[in-house]
Design a protein around this motif. Structure first.
Motif, PDB file in Angstrom:
ATOM      1  N   THR A  79       0.832  -1.195   0.000  1.00 56.21           N
ATOM      2  CA  THR A  79       0.000   0.000   0.000  1.00 56.21           C
ATOM      3  C   THR A  79       0.872   1.252   0.000  1.00 56.21           C
ATOM      4  OG1 THR A  79      -1.754  -1.160   1.182  1.00 56.21           O
ATOM      5  CG2 THR A  79      -1.819   1.251   1.235  1.00 56.21           C
ATOM      6  N   GLY A  80       1.916   1.240   0.810  1.00 49.04           N
ATOM      7  CA  GLY A  80       2.849   2.368   0.844  1.00 49.04           C
ATOM      8  C   GLY A  80       3.536   2.585  -0.490  1.00 49.04           C
ATOM      9  N   ILE A  81       3.904   1.503  -1.157  1.00 47.96           N
ATOM     10  CA  ILE A  81       4.519   1.613  -2.485  1.00 47.96           C
ATOM     11  C   ILE A  81       3.547   2.269  -3.454  1.00 47.96           C
ATOM     12  CG2 ILE A  81       5.299   0.263  -4.481  1.00 47.96           C
ATOM     13  CD1 ILE A  81       6.520  -1.718  -2.418  1.00 47.96           C
ATOM     14  N   TYR A  82       2.285   1.847  -3.420  1.00 45.71           N
ATOM     15  CA  TYR A  82       1.292   2.434  -4.319  1.00 45.71           C
ATOM     16  C   TYR A  82       1.080   3.917  -4.008  1.00 45.71           C
ATOM     17  CZ  TYR A  82      -2.827   3.445  -6.983  1.00 45.71           C
ATOM     18  OH  TYR A  82      -3.697   4.029  -7.855  1.00 45.71           O
ATOM     19  N   VAL A  83       0.967   4.257  -2.745  1.00 43.84           N
ATOM     20  CA  VAL A  83       0.753   5.654  -2.363  1.00 43.84           C
ATOM     21  C   VAL A  83       1.948   6.508  -2.795  1.00 43.84           C
ATOM     22  CG1 VAL A  83       0.557   7.226  -0.378  1.00 43.84           C
ATOM     23  CG2 VAL A  83      -0.838   5.154  -0.486  1.00 43.84           C
ATOM     24  N   PHE A  84       3.164   5.998  -2.589  1.00 48.99           N
ATOM     25  CA  PHE A  84       4.360   6.722  -3.013  1.00 48.99           C
ATOM     26  C   PHE A  84       4.338   6.946  -4.528  1.00 48.99           C
ATOM     27  CE2 PHE A  84       8.693   6.797  -4.635  1.00 48.99           C
ATOM     28  CZ  PHE A  84       9.235   7.835  -3.886  1.00 48.99           C
ATOM     29  N   TRP A  85       4.036   5.888  -5.273  1.00 45.09           N
ATOM     30  CA  TRP A  85       3.974   6.007  -6.738  1.00 45.09           C
ATOM     31  C   TRP A  85       2.900   7.009  -7.156  1.00 45.09           C
ATOM     32  CZ3 TRP A  85      -0.077   4.831 -10.051  1.00 45.09           C
ATOM     33  CH2 TRP A  85       0.208   4.982 -11.410  1.00 45.09           C
ATOM     34  N   ASN A  87       1.540   9.488  -5.466  1.00 41.70           N
ATOM     35  CA  ASN A  87       1.866  10.861  -5.092  1.00 41.70           C
ATOM     36  C   ASN A  87       2.969  11.457  -5.955  1.00 41.70           C
ATOM     37  OD1 ASN A  87      -0.046  10.905  -3.072  1.00 41.70           O
ATOM     38  ND2 ASN A  87       1.390  10.377  -1.461  1.00 41.70           N
ATOM     39  N   ASN A  88       3.923  10.647  -6.364  1.00 42.91           N
ATOM     40  CA  ASN A  88       5.091  11.168  -7.063  1.00 42.91           C
ATOM     41  C   ASN A  88       5.012  11.074  -8.582  1.00 42.91           C
ATOM     42  OD1 ASN A  88       6.936  12.003  -4.867  1.00 42.91           O
ATOM     43  ND2 ASN A  88       6.589   9.887  -4.257  1.00 42.91           N
ATOM     44  N   HIS A  89       4.172  10.211  -9.111  1.00 41.61           N
ATOM     45  CA  HIS A  89       4.115  10.035 -10.561  1.00 41.61           C
ATOM     46  C   HIS A  89       2.701  10.251 -11.111  1.00 41.61           C
ATOM     47  CE1 HIS A  89       8.211   8.596 -10.616  1.00 41.61           C
ATOM     48  NE2 HIS A  89       7.915   7.825  -9.580  1.00 41.61           N
ATOM     49  N   TYR A  90       1.751   9.541 -10.556  1.00 42.43           N
ATOM     50  CA  TYR A  90       0.386   9.576 -11.089  1.00 42.43           C
ATOM     51  C   TYR A  90      -0.239  10.965 -10.946  1.00 42.43           C
ATOM     52  CZ  TYR A  90      -4.485   8.285 -11.843  1.00 42.43           C
ATOM     53  OH  TYR A  90      -5.762   8.214 -12.319  1.00 42.43           O
ATOM     54  N   ASP A  91      -0.157  11.537  -9.744  1.00 43.57           N
ATOM     55  CA  ASP A  91      -0.769  12.844  -9.521  1.00 43.57           C
ATOM     56  C   ASP A  91      -0.152  13.910 -10.421  1.00 43.57           C
ATOM     57  OD1 ASP A  91      -2.410  11.713  -7.645  1.00 43.57           O
ATOM     58  OD2 ASP A  91      -1.302  12.465  -5.904  1.00 43.57           O
ATOM     59  N   THR A  92       1.152  13.835 -10.645  1.00 47.78           N
ATOM     60  CA  THR A  92       1.824  14.774 -11.542  1.00 47.78           C
ATOM     61  C   THR A  92       1.298  14.636 -12.963  1.00 47.78           C
ATOM     62  OG1 THR A  92       3.801  14.613 -10.184  1.00 47.78           O
ATOM     63  CG2 THR A  92       4.077  15.540 -12.371  1.00 47.78           C
ATOM     64  N   ALA A  93       1.136  13.402 -13.410  1.00 47.71           N
ATOM     65  CA  ALA A  93       0.620  13.162 -14.762  1.00 47.71           C
ATOM     66  C   ALA A  93      -0.816  13.651 -14.899  1.00 47.71           C
ATOM     67  CB  ALA A  93       0.720  11.681 -15.113  1.00 47.71           C
ATOM     68  N   VAL A  94      -1.624  13.463 -13.865  1.00 46.48           N
ATOM     69  CA  VAL A  94      -3.012  13.947 -13.894  1.00 46.48           C
ATOM     70  C   VAL A  94      -3.026  15.474 -13.968  1.00 46.48           C
ATOM     71  CG1 VAL A  94      -5.145  14.155 -12.538  1.00 46.48           C
ATOM     72  CG2 VAL A  94      -4.009  11.934 -12.745  1.00 46.48           C
ATOM     73  N   GLU A  95      -2.182  16.116 -13.183  1.00 44.19           N
ATOM     74  CA  GLU A  95      -2.105  17.581 -13.229  1.00 44.19           C
ATOM     75  C   GLU A  95      -1.683  18.071 -14.609  1.00 44.19           C
ATOM     76  OE1 GLU A  95      -3.013  20.081 -11.193  1.00 44.19           O
ATOM     77  OE2 GLU A  95      -3.934  18.474 -10.033  1.00 44.19           O
ATOM     78  N   ASN A  96      -0.731  17.385 -15.231  1.00 40.48           N
ATOM     79  CA  ASN A  96      -0.303  17.760 -16.585  1.00 40.48           C
ATOM     80  C   ASN A  96      -1.459  17.642 -17.575  1.00 40.48           C
ATOM     81  OD1 ASN A  96       2.274  18.299 -15.704  1.00 40.48           O
ATOM     82  ND2 ASN A  96       3.064  16.286 -16.263  1.00 40.48           N
ATOM     83  N   LEU A  97      -2.258  16.584 -17.426  1.00 39.35           N
ATOM     84  CA  LEU A  97      -3.429  16.444 -18.297  1.00 39.35           C
ATOM     85  C   LEU A  97      -4.450  17.557 -18.048  1.00 39.35           C
ATOM     86  CD1 LEU A  97      -4.188  12.623 -18.455  1.00 39.35           C
ATOM     87  CD2 LEU A  97      -3.640  14.135 -20.363  1.00 39.35           C
TER      88      LEU A  97
END
Length: 102
Positions: A79-85, A87-97
């Motif tokens: 779960t921590g690995i998913y949250v880290f990913w 927060n650091n990758h997915y959310d950035t990509a969503v913001e870019n979209l």
């Protein structure tokens, strides 16, 4: 720079959105399969080799207790690995979209 996306259909059909969805599914699938392998491995051990889990490691404790706790902790780590990913990758990509939407 790319032209801003105008409609929901353009967003859903954009290569960036498809890449983001594919990456999210990949990460989720790897973590889910990892957890299922660990969990079903434990179930198979219970079903076919109970003697290993019944091995005493102390006066009152058997090997089943730390293995069970380890599985729970492993789920937290995943779960921590998913949250880290996320927060650091997915959310950035969503913001870019979001920024591409006019």
């Amino acid at each position: 720079m790319n032209q801003p996306l105008q409609t929901p259909h353009e967003i859903l059909e954009s290569p960036d959105f498809k890449r983001l969805v594919k990456k999210r599914w990949s990460v989720s699938l790897v973590l889910t399969c990892t957890m299922l392998i660990v969990y079903f491995g434990f179930l198979l051990l219970v079903a076919f080799n109970k003697q290993v889990l019944a091995t005493r490691i102390g006066e009152y404790t058997t090997l089943a207790i730390p293995i069970g706790l380890g599985i729970i902790l492993f789920a937290w780590v995943l779960t921590g690995i998913y949250v880290f990913w996320a927060n650091n990758h997915y959310d950035t990509a969503v913001e870019n979209l979001k920024n591409k939407i006019s």
